[in-house]
Design a protein around this motif. Structure first.
Motif, mmCIF file in Angstrom:
data_model
loop_
_atom_site.group_PDB
_atom_site.id
_atom_site.type_symbol
_atom_site.label_atom_id
_atom_site.label_comp_id
_atom_site.label_asym_id
_atom_site.label_seq_id
_atom_site.Cartn_x
_atom_site.Cartn_y
_atom_site.Cartn_z
ATOM 1 N N LYS A 1 -43.904 0.723 -11.398
ATOM 2 C CA LYS A 1 -45.080 0.964 -12.240
ATOM 3 C C LYS A 1 -46.359 0.589 -11.498
ATOM 4 O O LYS A 1 -47.363 1.290 -11.578
ATOM 5 N N MET B 1 -40.394 3.307 -25.195
ATOM 6 C CA MET B 1 -41.579 4.075 -24.809
ATOM 7 C C MET B 1 -42.645 3.943 -25.885
ATOM 8 O O MET B 1 -42.352 4.103 -27.067
ATOM 9 N N ASP C 1 -36.745 4.339 -20.307
ATOM 10 C CA ASP C 1 -37.945 4.311 -19.463
ATOM 11 C C ASP C 1 -37.713 5.135 -18.186
ATOM 12 O O ASP C 1 -38.600 5.822 -17.701
ATOM 13 N N LYS D 1 -40.089 16.824 -18.029
ATOM 14 C CA LYS D 1 -41.486 16.375 -17.955
ATOM 15 C C LYS D 1 -42.230 17.009 -16.778
ATOM 16 O O LYS D 1 -43.354 16.618 -16.464
ATOM 17 N N LYS E 1 -50.509 3.568 -30.021
ATOM 18 C CA LYS E 1 -49.257 4.309 -29.741
ATOM 19 C C LYS E 1 -48.460 4.546 -31.009
ATOM 20 O O LYS E 1 -48.522 3.761 -31.937
ATOM 21 N N LYS F 1 -45.992 10.887 -13.140
ATOM 22 C CA LYS F 1 -46.250 12.063 -13.978
ATOM 23 C C LYS F 1 -46.988 11.677 -15.256
ATOM 24 O O LYS F 1 -47.850 12.397 -15.733
ATOM 25 N N ARG F 2 -46.621 10.513 -15.801
ATOM 26 C CA ARG F 2 -47.243 10.069 -17.052
ATOM 27 C C ARG F 2 -48.725 9.738 -16.852
ATOM 28 O O ARG F 2 -49.566 10.124 -17.654
ATOM 29 N N TRP F 3 -49.012 9.033 -15.762
ATOM 30 C CA TRP F 3 -50.401 8.613 -15.535
ATOM 31 C C TRP F 3 -51.198 9.638 -14.727
ATOM 32 O O TRP F 3 -52.413 9.595 -14.736
ATOM 33 N N GLN G 1 -41.365 8.942 -13.056
ATOM 34 C CA GLN G 1 -41.787 9.062 -14.466
ATOM 35 C C GLN G 1 -43.240 8.629 -14.656
ATOM 36 O O GLN G 1 -44.015 9.302 -15.339
ATOM 37 N N TYR G 2 -43.590 7.495 -14.073
ATOM 38 C CA TYR G 2 -44.947 6.966 -14.310
ATOM 39 C C TYR G 2 -46.010 7.683 -13.485
ATOM 40 O O TYR G 2 -47.169 7.735 -13.891
ATOM 41 N N PRO H 1 -50.704 13.493 -14.677
ATOM 42 C CA PRO H 1 -49.954 14.702 -15.025
ATOM 43 C C PRO H 1 -50.157 15.871 -14.057
ATOM 44 O O PRO H 1 -49.334 16.783 -14.022
ATOM 45 N N SER I 1 -47.068 -1.359 -19.986
ATOM 46 C CA SER I 1 -45.858 -0.685 -19.458
ATOM 47 C C SER I 1 -44.737 -1.705 -19.254
ATOM 48 O O SER I 1 -43.563 -1.361 -19.305
#
Lengths: 432, 104
Positions: free
Chosen positions: A346, B46, A429, A102, B104, A56-58, A53-54, A60, B38
């Motif tokens: 993370k 989120m 998360d 995502k 956010k 891809k989030r940070w 997840q992270y 992309p 985070s």
């Protein structure tokens, strides 16, 4: 401008201090300092799902593939509530649809091999794939042969230490037990996954027994001298159930009779080193643990069976570009908890995204929050913040819930409420 | 020559500005604030938007967030969990977290 060539332009950008890690392959790529590349994440639990997840989030533009054996994930946190009959299984079961939405590729297959040198991952289905970096979050495996018959009791004395069918099997046995029966819980020697888990389990089974089979008893035959959140657990047990010999929960530490030597499914007995014998109507035998087979086969484990990593990035100490997270790795002062794995993931994602962008990773920072329910309305916790100092993860601040009745009853009730909030949030998360 | 360099630097900075304002340059970037925050998101949803009953912590004034975290750390403000986390961060770190979560 026509006098300035591409190299000059890049040099000027560098002089502004705004861009680092430039390549000369092309201005747009260089200027954007984009993280791109391919990363395979193996294992879709608290470490792996969070890391995917992270990433891809940070990052992309990173091509992220998650490989997980099961199509759905059952969390170990809150599985003790399922055991006690307070939650149905579907409330702790999650799909990977949120990750797919995502843009993370999710492959349901078993990884049979990892070539640490070429970063090649082989699947049971026969396919193989390579990446720039591989993240392994494979969890634990059970070690048999330390206790006589320990490899023969998964059905008769279920461990329920990997949530799923084993959880339901142990639940069925507890439900079928007569009033006045004895439940034996046998925690393994440290280190093991979820250090407070066996004691939360005793608590929530006691809650069920108190309401349904009040003449029954729980004996914890421990392979350790002390346990997580000990004072707070014991105070809670005394307050809610009674603790000690003849009371609802009796804890026997390792030195009282020595290590467990034998489990016998035909007589449902447990024998300790110096001859003490315990008989159970239900026995929860939790085997010795090491890092999962996958990392053993890949040559990533140390002499104790766990993976040594650089504790800032989680890159293996023996294989460049291969990262190991969660229960399988050695992570300094952090316990083997779901929250620890999430936190490590993370930092690992930050390290990989930064590396792929040619940037320095931000200073690592880690946290752990671990709630335990002594009853559905009585919670305790341990929490810590960690930093990276002199090559390892060290505690900066930490604390355990004060033992009852040091705080007002409302405090313990709120801890139980926030435990549910923690679960809702961390699963969002990972899977949201 | 000097003028030419100044002009070139200005052009480069201008181009960068366009890229940064457009948000494209953030692709593949993880800030210290994002990494610190985070860890807040693990319990508070989120973007810090809350996970019932754990409260939302996004959009708060930076000074207010730093102030309440310091009050948790000193136990001037009562909490079940937050004092243990708040004690683990410097004021500078709290500010970076707060700045990230404010947006956010």
């Amino acid at each position: 401008m026509q006098d300035m060539n591409r190299r000059d332009f890049i040099r000027l950008l560098g002089a502004t201090g705004a861009v680092s890690g430039l390549t000369v392959m092309g201005i747009p790529t260089a200027v954007l300092a984009k993280a791109s590349g391919k990363v395979i994440v193996v294992g879709g639990g608290f470490g792996g799902a969070t890391c995917a997840q992270y990433l891809k989030r940070w990052g992309p533009d990173i091509d992220v593939t998650l490989v997980e054996r099961e199509s759905k994930y059952v969390t170990c946190p809150f599985s003790n509530e399922v055991l006690a009959g307070d939650l149905p299984m579907d409330k702790i079961t999650f799909s990977y649809d949120g990750l797919k939405a995502k843009g993370i590729k999710v492959i349901t297959d078993e990884v049979t091999g990892v070539d640490a040198g070429s970063k090649k991952v082989t699947l049971k289905g026969g396919d193989s794939m390579s990446a720039d970096m591989v993240v392994l979050s494979p969890g634990i495996k059970f070690i048999y042969g330390r206790v006589e018959n320990d490899d023969k009791v998964a059905e008769s004395m279920p461990h329920a230490w990997k949530a799923g069918p084993q959880t339901l099997l142990l639940r069925k046995q507890i439900e079928a037990m007569k009033d006045g029966g004895t439940v034996l819980i046998l925690p393994p020697p440290k280190p093991f996954r979820c250090p407070p888990g066996p004691y939360e389990r005793a608590s929530l089974i006691a809650h069920y027994l108190k309401n349904n089979k009040p003449k029954s008893k729980i004996i914890i035959v421990d392979s350790n001298e002390s346990h997580s959140k000990q004072k707070s657990f014991h105070a809670g047990w005394k307050h809610l159930y009674g603790m000690g010999e003849g009371k609802m929960i009796h804890w026997i530490k390792e030195t009282e009779g020595g290590k467990i030597e034998k489990v016998d499914p035909s007589t449902m007995t447990v024998t300790k080193e110096f001859g003490d014998k315990f008989k159970g109507d239900v026995i929860n035998f939790i085997p010795y643990q090491k890092a999962a087979d996958l990392v053993h086969k890949a040559g990533l484990t140390n002499k104790d069976g766990w993976c040594d990593v650089h504790q800032d990035t989680f890159e293996s100490k023996v294989a460049k570009g291969v990262y190991v997270l969660g229960d399988a790795c050695v992570a300094g002062a952090m316990p083997k908890s779901g929250h620890s794995a999430n936190s490590q993931a993370k930092n690992c994602a930050a390290a990989i995204v930064s590396k792929l962008a040619g940037q320095e990773m931000p200073t690592p920072t880690y946290a752990n929050t671990c709630y335990s329910l002594i009853s559905p309305d009585f919670g305790i916790s341990v929490a810590a913040v960690y930093g990276f100092k002199e090559g390892s993860i060290k505690k900066i601040a930490a604390g355990v819930t004060p033992p009852h009745p040091k705080e007002k009853d409302r405090f313990y009730k709120n801890e139980a409420k926030y435990a549910k909030g923690w679960y809702n949030s961390i699963t969002m998360d990972m899977f949201g | 020559m000097t003028c030419k360099i100044v002009a070139q630097t200005g052009l480069a900075a201008g181009l960068l500005g366009i890229l940064l304002v457009g948000g494209v340059a953030s692709a593949g970037d993880v800030s210290r604030g994002a990494l610190l925050a985070s860890h807040c998101e693990t319990c508070h949803g989120m973007g810090g938007k809350g996970a019932m009953p754990n409260p939302a912590i996004n959009g708060m004034d930076v000074a207010d967030m730093v102030d309440i975290m310091k009050a948790f750390a000193s136990k001037e403000e009562s909490s079940t969990m937050m004092y243990r986390h708040a004690q683990g961060y410097t004021e500078e770190e709290l500010k970076m977290m707060a700045e990230y979560l404010k947006g956010k």
